[in-house]
Design an enzyme around this catalytic site. Structure first.
Site, PDB file in Angstrom:
ATOM      1  N   LEU A  69       0.886  -1.154   0.000  1.00 49.60           N
ATOM      2  CA  LEU A  69       0.000   0.000   0.000  1.00 49.60           C
ATOM      3  C   LEU A  69       0.930   1.211   0.000  1.00 49.60           C
ATOM      4  O   LEU A  69       1.806   1.321   0.854  1.00 49.60           O
ATOM      5  CB  LEU A  69      -0.840  -0.049   1.281  1.00 49.60           C
ATOM      6  N   SER A  70       0.735   2.113  -0.964  1.00 51.86           N
ATOM      7  CA  SER A  70       1.669   3.239  -1.099  1.00 51.86           C
ATOM      8  C   SER A  70       1.689   4.124   0.154  1.00 51.86           C
ATOM      9  O   SER A  70       0.692   4.242   0.865  1.00 51.86           O
ATOM     10  CB  SER A  70       1.291   4.096  -2.308  1.00 51.86           C
ATOM     11  N   GLN A  71       2.831   4.761   0.355  1.00 51.40           N
ATOM     12  CA  GLN A  71       3.005   5.715   1.456  1.00 51.40           C
ATOM     13  C   GLN A  71       2.054   6.909   1.263  1.00 51.40           C
ATOM     14  O   GLN A  71       1.965   7.448   0.155  1.00 51.40           O
ATOM     15  CB  GLN A  71       4.460   6.188   1.435  1.00 51.40           C
TER      16      GLN A  71
END
Ligand code: SAH
Length: 223
Positions: A69-71
């Site tokens: 899950l992207s930052q």
């Protein structure tokens, strides 16, 4: 999409969420609409329960199948860049993953098309988007390395996975004045490139926004 629809979910983490928004501001995110949408979007719903207590940390988190899950900062940055030259109607996202970036985009643009190559991730994301009541998102199990010609051209394309080079197809699928936001490079750290089509010409302007860390863009699809 009315952002208040999200208001009731996960009220317990309101303070932690506010801290994250504060942090995004400190890092230079200035688009108020992006900040507002990130404030009301329940990131914990995009993680397995065992990790959900870390949802409002400004860090990438595992979602299985070797993907992340992207930052939040990177999601905010890419979204802000995508909107930097005005509103966008039709947007293609490559790499649905958990569906978190998709959910952020869907609240800020007209219509989102998002493609993912790993079927189980796509199915989970579809469930989440349905529960959140998002109606302006179409998901497809497809290799986004060739873009997604079915609904092209797009006013904007955002890739959440990094190819070694910019795929030509993505440029061809940009509408006039369209914008492509994409991490590019073979290593662990890539350049976040911002490529804008000049009017309806086949000329493109390009700049590098910053250094980022994404999973690689892989080819083919998996069941
Ligand atoms: N924005 C997502 C990021 C997921 S990581 C989130 O916040 O959850 C990037 C995703 O890109 C992974 O799920 C990976 O499977 C997918 N991906 C990699 N190469 C791809 C390709 N060629 N086509 C479609 N999706 C791809």
């Amino acid at each position: 999409m009315n952002s208040t629809e999200f208001g009731g979910i996960g009220m317990t983490s309101q303070r932690t969420r506010e801290r994250l928004i504060q942090r995004l501001k400190e890092q230079g995110i200035g688009n108020q609409r992006v900040l507002d949408v990130m404030r009301v979007t329940p990131r914990h719903l995009f993680l397995d329960e065992a990790l959900s207590h870390r949802a409002y940390e400004d860090t990438a988190l595992p979602i299985g199948y070797g993907q992340t899950l992207s930052q939040p900062y990177v999601v905010a940055l890419m979204t802000e860049i995508l909107l930097s030259q005005g509103p966008r109607q039709k947007v293609l996202e490559i790499g649905t993953g958990s569906g978190y970036q998709t959910t952020i985009l869907a609240q800020l643009v007209g219509q989102v098309y998002s493609v993912e190559r790993i079927k189980p991730l796509l199915d989970k994301a579809r469930d989440r988007l349905r529960k959140l009541g998002l109606r302006n998102v179409r998901l497809a199990h497809s290799d986004g390395g060739f873009g997604y010609s079915d609904n092209a051209p797009y006013d904007a394309i955002l890739s959440a996975a990094a190819p070694h080079e910019v795929p030509e197809e993505l440029l061809h699928q940009l509408a006039p004045d369209g914008i492509l936001v994409i991490p590019v490079g073979p290593g662990d750290v890539q350049e976040l490139r911002v490529i804008t089509r000049v009017g309806d010409s086949s000329n493109f302007e390009e700049r590098i926004a910053e250094q980022v860390r994404f999973v690689p863009l892989l080819s083919g699809v998996t069941r």
